[in-house]
Design an enzyme around this catalytic site. Structure first.
Site, PDB file in Angstrom:
ATOM      1  N   ASP A   1     -15.405  23.213   0.161  1.00 55.42           N
ATOM      2  CA  ASP A   1     -16.597  22.396   0.309  1.00 55.42           C
ATOM      3  C   ASP A   1     -16.457  20.774   0.011  1.00 55.42           C
ATOM      4  O   ASP A   1     -15.488  20.381  -0.885  1.00 55.42           O
ATOM      5  CB  ASP A   1     -17.706  22.847  -0.289  1.00 55.42           C
ATOM      6  CG  ASP A   1     -17.377  23.297  -1.789  1.00 55.42           C
ATOM      7  OD1 ASP A   1     -16.112  23.387  -2.037  1.00 55.42           O
ATOM      8  OD2 ASP A   1     -17.955  22.682  -2.589  1.00 55.42           O
ATOM      9  N   GLU A   2     -17.375  20.014   0.566  1.00 56.11           N
ATOM     10  CA  GLU A   2     -17.564  18.669  -0.063  1.00 56.11           C
ATOM     11  C   GLU A   2     -16.361  17.962  -0.133  1.00 56.11           C
ATOM     12  O   GLU A   2     -16.220  16.982  -0.957  1.00 56.11           O
ATOM     13  CB  GLU A   2     -18.063  18.790  -1.384  1.00 56.11           C
ATOM     14  CG  GLU A   2     -19.635  19.426  -1.288  1.00 56.11           C
ATOM     15  CD  GLU A   2     -20.408  19.566  -2.762  1.00 56.11           C
ATOM     16  OE1 GLU A   2     -21.474  19.304  -2.509  1.00 56.11           O
ATOM     17  OE2 GLU A   2     -19.547  19.589  -3.568  1.00 56.11           O
ATOM     18  N   ASN A   3     -15.290  18.280   0.898  1.00 56.73           N
ATOM     19  CA  ASN A   3     -14.419  16.994   0.793  1.00 56.73           C
ATOM     20  C   ASN A   3     -14.654  16.182   1.896  1.00 56.73           C
ATOM     21  O   ASN A   3     -14.713  16.221   3.243  1.00 56.73           O
ATOM     22  CB  ASN A   3     -13.066  17.873   1.248  1.00 56.73           C
ATOM     23  CG  ASN A   3     -11.981  16.802   1.616  1.00 56.73           C
ATOM     24  OD1 ASN A   3     -11.735  15.839   0.806  1.00 56.73           O
ATOM     25  ND2 ASN A   3     -11.167  17.093   2.554  1.00 56.73           N
TER      26      ASN A   3
END
Lengths: 714, 714
Positions: A329-331
């Site tokens: 997530d959230e890269n």
């Protein structure tokens, strides 16, 4: 009467500041008296009450029938210890030899899965008559679930302890019912994990999702790449022996342990020891801030996959669970954008954007997991046409994303709606259903919705506070995931939640007892009455506003008022309920009048008494405006009550003045906010709207008051 | 005033039952205000207050000078964390580079002993000006002691946190200041030991006496004789890794770890696995009872010494401390008397009695210890002409025995007077001095008195309750052993003890917070007001009467009212103080009149409210007579107050009736007893003795009242 007069005097002088909330006393008593339903949480699939009751005395004994093993014996022994602790009866801890004479017979067919699994049969039935209780389960895990139910059935009255006669047939609605604990941002000692595993078992959760790596910490020992934990953890990591200890402890309670290694983003702590895996040159330092950070593994270098193969292989051997969570997530890929080598690689391979690059990374990762015999779990972002069908989508996006994945044949679990770190009340989580009534999935597709997980993200929790952020609210989520979809009565949920919350204390959970201790430390004194009163009507601000209001790092102390304050204020909920009842009692306005009056008076006095307390304790400095607000809120309420009781309508000027004060009080301060403003606004509006009462029905009038008091969403 | 009237109404209806004791509120506030002395415990050897104060802000920093090592760095880091926790300031955890800019400079000369030792130099000096604090110590251990002092100096007011300017020169009076924890009778988890080590360090204790074996449990892993721990512990033992973990944890805090293996008596658990060492044939089972039991090692068989050599050799390698405690107490030798082989052995060797046989055993044991490089410590019983002069006599007998040993050249430590399991108040332990002022020992002989140890015998403690049995009272013992003999002001000790007790909570100690939790469990409800009131005026019965009144086994739950109740009731102490002040205020009787009246009224209402509470919770059944007693005590007091306030003397009949009720209330029930009876008796006697007031001086009158109220020792 002299003494009563003295007491009144004392009250005026401020002694009564140390009264605990009358509201609270009143409501919890009444719920105990009015309910006939057992205090079970989660509610079983089917409960049939029966006549008779089974006495629990010091002659209590348990026998097993058919299959027995060490796990079952240990589970029974823990149950008996807790029963003894609650009843203060000396109970024999050994199994009874004679089944017919035993109080409780546990009849199992087999051990169940060797390694706790999503395919585990957790069903059981429990029948209680005035002679005996009989727990029947196909597996030991089912029996463990039934033992927890049995413990929740304990009641007592003048004639002693007993369990009510009944028949229960029970099994979970979803096979995946988890709690994620993020130990990356703040490390949690072994005993914190253990007591939370105990609490999970008590409410029939079955997956401990161990979020082990984060920008802020790499928390597991790697013998292959010791630089990872030695350089990435400040020395705060779990040894492999400790990991095995937790896995065994969880297995004993029928709980899976699924590790998460969050990559390619959220990986700063990896790069402290192994900067060569980063997408920028480094050197890297352990991240101390909160937020989303740039460091990401370099998906274009073979060395990255070599290390991942080595490390994840090592972890695959350490963790027996069939699944491994790789985060994903959230890269945001900012490091990738700036790295010419990565850009060249993308061009060469025809990878059009960072999303596609991450898909490439996940494909490589998938092969590594498959090589080591693990199925992949990841956040929504991992969904990709090449993802095999045994992967699990972990959805922070929501039910629609989950349903879409299910339609495409993917298993999924829900966490959207279960982010307990956001400090929403249990009722809100309770309403989030992984498979809502209006779902359009076919029965076959619906099977892909495996369940859900509460997520305890670790930015702002310490060993002192984490329990109060997880419990008791997570018990409501546990019920959502276990009980039939039709179990949705929020009031009844809260009634039972209060009972379960106390029972969790016997397992060592600190969600209740840390509160006073933290207030004592803040006040630097023993008598914390006024501060306790303040603490009972505030909650930490919701969502991610805490950090915006009151920025801290991972090294900051979590000992402030915001940390002592707890989500889902019971006082707030109960005050709202009695104010509503009071306003419904038109035109007499007598129902709960003394209770509301006493409560407001308590707040007023607490507001006044806090000043000198704050003077002596600089750690409370930030609470000073809250003390003023509390007195303002109380005065507004008291004056409104006075108008309503006298049938004397308030003026526009008065109303506007009070609403302005309440508006000011409603602004969060010190990372906390009052939870009783709406109810006091209702009182103020009602005092002004009294004349309208004559020209409308009481019901319409009350509706109008509520409408006017409810702030428009900004 | 409407609200106040409602509140009065509520009070009469019983809401006020949930008031916490007005006595307590009143007294703790006043102590905070009246004292100018720093809240240091133990009191340093020399303190000189100076002008100025050093502000503690978020810019706080520590620098080291001269010698620095990991232990010192870790100690400073723990200190900063606690300072941050208390102040809610984000403090930099790293050492400051620039000494001149640092708030606190720690200047050490050397590491100190590699293994914590009785010869350690623990002295330090601390000078605080408005610019800087400077801690100077010859060893890191001395610096650690000084860091604890520094933390205790933290104060706060409207202008923020600060430490007062002063000069301290400090060193301990005795080099051996210990706490024995008996984990044999009840096992204590690692985190219990660790938090108690933290607490020990906070009050400068330096010996953790780990009582590892008992009739009821063999708690240490032996790789040489695994049957010992595997069969003798119910699986509740410390692995050797865990032992090393505790030793390292203690060393980090400058604390020695001395193990005790209690032989030849107290050894049932040894014989479960190795019955061949017993003096009777066996088989043996782990002892579940409390008391003195017959099983003893057979001192006449070579096999016994072979195993002891193997086992103690293994332990000598595991525990680096120079001393090993071999117990040696309470062996009555009944098994020896009945064993013909042993009798024949004694005849053959000319051993005239069991005492001589034990001396023979000790001689053999001594050689084993010497072979493994350890000095022997044992209870008084080991004293014998052949005992070498490096042994230490651990005296449960008292100062006279210790002095006698010292005269004969033996080192000794005192535990008589420090048996904290006997539930005596801190004041009593505080008065016990290992080397009293009237000691006739020469200076040279006096050096043999090394110090003392508080003994936490484990019959009736669980992880939930043990902290409340150790703390805060043990801090008073720590002061006795560290501070100059002349520090003996009991009131001042209690004033500081209350502050230190709160500070111990920040280390995780549960002596405060377990109380409410246990009451919630007993009451099965959240609002425990009346029960809390009862709990505040009772204490567990003293000495060994608990077991006599309320027999239990080691497997019984320790969750009853007696377990929740705590030693050394603060409410009792404060009530006694204000009643004495009130009676001294003749003939007006106004001083503290409202406080005493409110308190008594609170007790009366609590007594009444407990009935329905007990009806609902069978675990409180045994408290029913106490509820009646509490109401009786309160009524007697209230009526007496009424007489005194009106100047209207009570009749003989009334007095006798009240005294009879108080006599009944004074009888212990449910393992607890009231601590306020004497004060209420004083009020009753005073009400009757009012006429005498006219014919005697107030002082004589008060003396007479006290004399008449004090029960004759039976």
């Amino acid at each position: 009467m002299k003494t009563a007069k003295n007491l009144l005097l004392a009250v005026i002088l401020g002694y009564a500041l140390i009264i605990t909330s009358p509201v609270r006393a009143q409501r919890s008593t009444s719920t105990l008296v009015t309910s006939n339903q057992p205090n079970l949480m989660p509610v079983p699939a089917s409960v049939q009450m029966q006549a008779g009751r089974l006495a629990i005395t010091s002659a209590f004994s348990v026998a097993t029938k058919n299959y027995t093993d060490n796990r079952l014996r240990a589970g029974i022994s823990r149950m008996i210890s807790r029963l003894a602790g609650r009843t203060v009866l000396s109970l024999p801890l050994d199994l009874a030899a004679d089944e017919s004479a035993a109080t409780l017979v546990v009849q199992c067919a087999r051990a169940g899965e060797a390694v706790p699994s999503v395919d585990e049969n957790e069903s059981y039935s429990l029948e209680i008559t005035d002679k005996q209780a009989r727990l029947v389960a196909p597996t030991v895990v089912g029996a463990l679930r039934g033992l927890e139910t049995f413990l929740q059935l304990l009641e007592g009255d003048r004639d002693g302890f007993y369990v009510q006669g009944l028949k229960i047939q029970d099994q979970p609605r979803f096979p995946w019912r988890g709690l994620l604990i993020d130990v990356g941002r703040h490390y949690e000692p072994m005993e914190v994990l253990k007591r939370n595993l105990d609490a999970m078992a008590a409410v029939k959760l079955n997956v401990f999702h161990w979020h082990l790596t984060e920008d802020q910490g790499f928390r597991v020992e790697s013998k292959k790449y010791p630089k990872l934990h030695l350089m990435g953890s400040d020395g705060l990591y779990y040894t492999q022996d400790q990991v095995r200890e937790i896995i065994a402890y969880a297995r004993d309670r029928g709980i899976r342990v699924m590790p998460e290694f969050d990559i390619p983003g959220h990986s700063t702590s990896w790069l402290v020891g192994l900067p060569e895996l980063g997408s920028a040159p480094g050197p890297y330092k352990i991240e101390r801030g909160a937020g989303i950070f740039e460091p990401a593994l370099d998906p274009t270098r073979e060395q990255t996959y070599k290390v991942l193969d080595g490390f994840l292989g090592e972890m695959a051997a350490l963790f027996p669970d069939a699944y491994m969570h790789i985060g994903g997530d959230e890269n945001e890929g900012k490091q990738w954008d700036r790295n010419p080598q990565i850009q060249a690689f993308m061009k060469e391979k025809g990878i059009k954007d960072n999303h596609a690059l991450q898909a490439y990374f996940n494909q490589r990762l998938l092969k590594i997991l498959q090589k080591h015999g693990k199925k992949m779990v990841g956040w929504d972002e991992i969904l990709h046409p090449d993802l095999p069908k045994d992967a699990v989508i972990h959805s922070w996006r929501g039910q629609a994303a989950l349903a879409e994945a299910a339609r495409r044949g993917y298993n999924g679990i829900l966490s959207n709606g279960y982010y307990i770190d956001l400090i929403f009340p249990a009722a809100q989580h309770y309403r989030a259903d992984p498979l809502p009534a209006d779902s359009t999935l076919t029965a076959e597709e619906a099977k892909h919705v495996l369940g859900g997980e509460a997520t305890m993200w670790g930015e702002w929790v310490s060993p002192e506070t984490i329990d109060s952020r997880i419990w008791p609210r997570t018990a409501a989520i546990a019920e959502r995931l276990w009980s039939p979809r039709t179990v949705t009565d929020v009031d009844d949920m809260y009634r039972r939640l209060a009972v379960i919350s106390r029972q969790l204390e016997e397992l060592g959970l600190t969600h209740e007892k840390s509160f006073d201790m933290m207030l004592r430390r803040l006040a630097q004194r023993e008598d914390i009455g006024p501060l306790r009163t303040l603490g009972s009507v505030i909650e930490p601000v919701k969502e991610y506003r805490r950090y915006q209001m009151r920025p801290q790092t991972m090294l900051s102390p979590l000992t402030g008022l915001v940390d002592a304050a707890r989500p889902d204020s019971e006082t707030g909920r109960q005050f709202a309920a009695i104010v509503d009842d009071f306003l419904s009692d038109v035109p007499r306005f007598e129902l709960y009048r003394p209770d509301i009056g006493n409560t407001l008076e308590e707040w007023r006095l607490a507001g006044l008494a806090l000043g000198p307390m704050i003077d002596r304790s600089p750690a409370l400095q930030e609470a000073r405006p809250l003390a003023h607000d509390l007195a303002d809120i109380a005065e507004a309420g008291l004056e409104a009550m006075s108008h309503l009781s006298a049938g004397d309508a308030a003026t526009t000027e008065w109303r506007d003045g009070q609403l302005a004060k309440l508006e000011e009080a409603a602004k969060p301060k010190a990372g906390v906010e009052f939870v009783v403003i709406l109810s006091v606004r209702k009182l103020v509006i009602a005092a002004f709207e009294l004349p309208q009462l004559k020209t409308s029905t009481p019901a319409d009038w009350k509706k109008r008051v509520t409408m006017l008091a409810t702030p428009i969403k900004r």
